[in-house]
Design an enzyme around this catalytic site. Sequence first.
Site, mmCIF file in Angstrom:
data_model
loop_
_atom_site.group_PDB
_atom_site.id
_atom_site.type_symbol
_atom_site.label_atom_id
_atom_site.label_comp_id
_atom_site.label_asym_id
_atom_site.label_seq_id
_atom_site.Cartn_x
_atom_site.Cartn_y
_atom_site.Cartn_z
ATOM 1 N N ASP A 25 47.572 -9.566 58.822
ATOM 2 C CA ASP A 25 46.301 -9.654 58.176
ATOM 3 C C ASP A 25 45.567 -10.721 58.994
ATOM 4 O OD1 ASP A 25 44.304 -9.486 56.256
ATOM 5 O OD2 ASP A 25 45.130 -10.973 54.801
ATOM 6 N N ASN A 27 42.578 -9.524 60.969
ATOM 7 C CA ASN A 27 41.928 -8.943 62.035
ATOM 8 C C ASN A 27 40.356 -9.182 61.999
ATOM 9 O OD1 ASN A 27 44.438 -8.086 63.102
ATOM 10 N ND2 ASN A 27 44.268 -5.967 62.706
ATOM 11 N N GLY A 28 39.789 -8.641 60.711
ATOM 12 C CA GLY A 28 38.416 -8.703 60.438
ATOM 13 C C GLY A 28 38.023 -10.214 60.711
ATOM 14 N N ARG A 29 38.702 -11.068 60.022
ATOM 15 C CA ARG A 29 38.131 -12.682 60.184
ATOM 16 C C ARG A 29 38.031 -13.046 61.601
ATOM 17 N NH1 ARG A 29 42.103 -14.714 55.900
ATOM 18 N NH2 ARG A 29 42.613 -12.633 56.138
ATOM 19 N N TRP A 30 39.042 -12.712 62.399
ATOM 20 C CA TRP A 30 39.198 -12.857 63.857
ATOM 21 C C TRP A 30 38.020 -12.688 64.331
ATOM 22 C CZ3 TRP A 30 39.227 -11.046 68.461
ATOM 23 C CH2 TRP A 30 39.607 -11.737 69.640
ATOM 24 N N HIS A 42 40.627 -5.401 65.322
ATOM 25 C CA HIS A 42 41.938 -4.592 65.113
ATOM 26 C C HIS A 42 42.244 -4.595 66.725
ATOM 27 C CE1 HIS A 42 41.393 -4.179 61.039
ATOM 28 N NE2 HIS A 42 40.308 -3.308 61.192
ATOM 29 N N THR A 71 47.779 2.740 51.972
ATOM 30 C CA THR A 71 47.160 3.908 51.150
ATOM 31 C C THR A 71 45.824 3.169 50.625
ATOM 32 O OG1 THR A 71 49.444 4.076 50.341
ATOM 33 C CG2 THR A 71 47.461 5.191 48.809
ATOM 34 N N TRP A 74 42.426 3.418 53.120
ATOM 35 C CA TRP A 74 41.693 4.686 52.962
ATOM 36 C C TRP A 74 40.099 4.279 52.630
ATOM 37 C CZ3 TRP A 74 42.973 8.246 56.398
ATOM 38 C CH2 TRP A 74 44.201 8.414 56.732
ATOM 39 N N LEU A 136 65.970 -2.019 69.230
ATOM 40 C CA LEU A 136 64.976 -2.467 68.259
ATOM 41 C C LEU A 136 64.362 -1.204 67.415
ATOM 42 C CD1 LEU A 136 63.339 -4.601 66.314
ATOM 43 C CD2 LEU A 136 61.387 -4.001 68.123
ATOM 44 N N SER A 201 50.797 -7.264 48.484
ATOM 45 C CA SER A 201 49.758 -6.315 48.585
ATOM 46 C C SER A 201 50.729 -4.701 48.746
ATOM 47 C CB SER A 201 48.995 -6.335 50.094
ATOM 48 O OG SER A 201 48.151 -7.346 49.840
ATOM 49 N N GLU A 212 63.206 -13.424 52.092
ATOM 50 C CA GLU A 212 62.596 -14.758 52.391
ATOM 51 C C GLU A 212 61.066 -14.677 52.817
ATOM 52 O OE1 GLU A 212 63.768 -17.723 51.889
ATOM 53 O OE2 GLU A 212 65.667 -16.633 51.093
HETATM 54 C C1 FPP Z 1 44.422 -6.246 58.292
HETATM 55 O O1 FPP Z 1 43.152 -7.000 58.775
HETATM 56 C C2 FPP Z 1 44.896 -5.368 59.312
HETATM 57 C C3 FPP Z 1 44.684 -4.086 59.240
HETATM 58 C C4 FPP Z 1 44.330 -3.227 58.122
HETATM 59 C C5 FPP Z 1 45.115 -3.039 60.288
HETATM 60 C C6 FPP Z 1 46.428 -3.654 61.306
HETATM 61 C C7 FPP Z 1 46.548 -2.656 62.242
HETATM 62 C C8 FPP Z 1 46.831 -2.829 63.643
HETATM 63 C C9 FPP Z 1 46.750 -4.242 64.307
HETATM 64 C C10 FPP Z 1 46.963 -1.684 64.533
HETATM 65 C C11 FPP Z 1 48.369 -1.407 64.359
HETATM 66 C C12 FPP Z 1 48.701 -0.286 65.487
HETATM 67 C C13 FPP Z 1 50.075 -0.011 65.746
HETATM 68 C C14 FPP Z 1 50.255 1.397 66.573
HETATM 69 C C15 FPP Z 1 51.195 -0.529 64.864
HETATM 70 P P1 FPP Z 1 42.002 -6.926 57.866
HETATM 71 O O2 FPP Z 1 41.274 -6.116 58.715
HETATM 72 O O3 FPP Z 1 42.089 -6.982 56.533
HETATM 73 O O4 FPP Z 1 41.447 -8.421 58.294
HETATM 74 P P2 FPP Z 1 40.672 -9.410 57.120
HETATM 75 O O5 FPP Z 1 41.489 -9.654 56.098
HETATM 76 O O6 FPP Z 1 40.402 -10.578 58.134
HETATM 77 O O7 FPP Z 1 39.381 -8.703 56.977
#
Ligand code: FPP
Length: 252
Positions: A25, A27-30, A42, A71, A74, A136, A201, A212
């Site tokens: 979790d 990516n968006g905030r980053w 992402h 899910t 989407w 792995l 979630s 853990e």
């Molecule tokens: C949550 O961050 C992240 C996701 C919903 C997507 C994660 C997917 C990837 C990193 C790509 C994975 C690729 C492979 C091939 C496994 P968010 O967008 O909810 O972040 P936020 O809470 O900051 O908005």
Amino acid sequence: MNDPKINPDSIDMTRLPVHVAIIMDGNGRWARQRSMVRSEGHAEGVNSVNRITRLASDLGIRYLTLYAFSTENWKRPQAEVDTLMHLIGWTIRKETPDLVKNNVKIHLLGEIERLPEQVRNDLEAGREATRHCTGLNLNICLSYSSRWEITNAMRKIAEKVKTGTLSPEQITESTISDELSTVNIPDPDLLIRTGGEHRISNFLLWQCAYSELYFTPVLWPDFDNDCFIRALLDYQNRERRFGMTSDQVKQN
Ligand code: FPP
């Protein structure tokens, strides 16, 4: 991060978790912190996926399960869903040769049939190419949610009861586990969630009964090798009691 550097040698290699699951979790905030669009977060998150997969494989962890698309995801804006789908397909295509080289086997968990055809083809090709790998096990959860999975399992069990191949008295915990998409995969020992939220979630609810839990404020794109090792060290400091007393665990 201001935390001191971590020495990987401090890990007790005899007490590694067999199965690590990760809710990736943040990516968006980053991206927002850098005035970038969410998809750039992402894309950066994919680098973390590659890095952590490589480290887990090098350490000899047996199972790594990544929550890549739920899910519920989407419901995100269509443009973000499209970008994520494209990114997932592209990553698998690009990384498959390295996964093969590192003996990493891809497994797919979730409603894969809901994904766009091109992405399904990329994933299927990745799965096929790594079928023989014995290192792995990389479980990628896509269009996955635990309630979806448990509902499906219940339907299959109900069908067996209806047709008379199973009686209600014969239903055990393994009857249920055997109908989940994680059949034959041991339950996660360690569940990591990045990004600062403290929730599960809809992820592996049945399987994480005794996992853990490790929550870190670090956003997924910033989750580097030190962060992963820190989580492993934290795990190694826990006492896993599985309902027993501390004294009983020590005797065992
Ligand atoms: C949550 O961050 C992240 C996701 C919903 C997507 C994660 C997917 C990837 C990193 C790509 C994975 C690729 C492979 C091939 C496994 P968010 O967008 O909810 O972040 P936020 O809470 O900051 O908005």
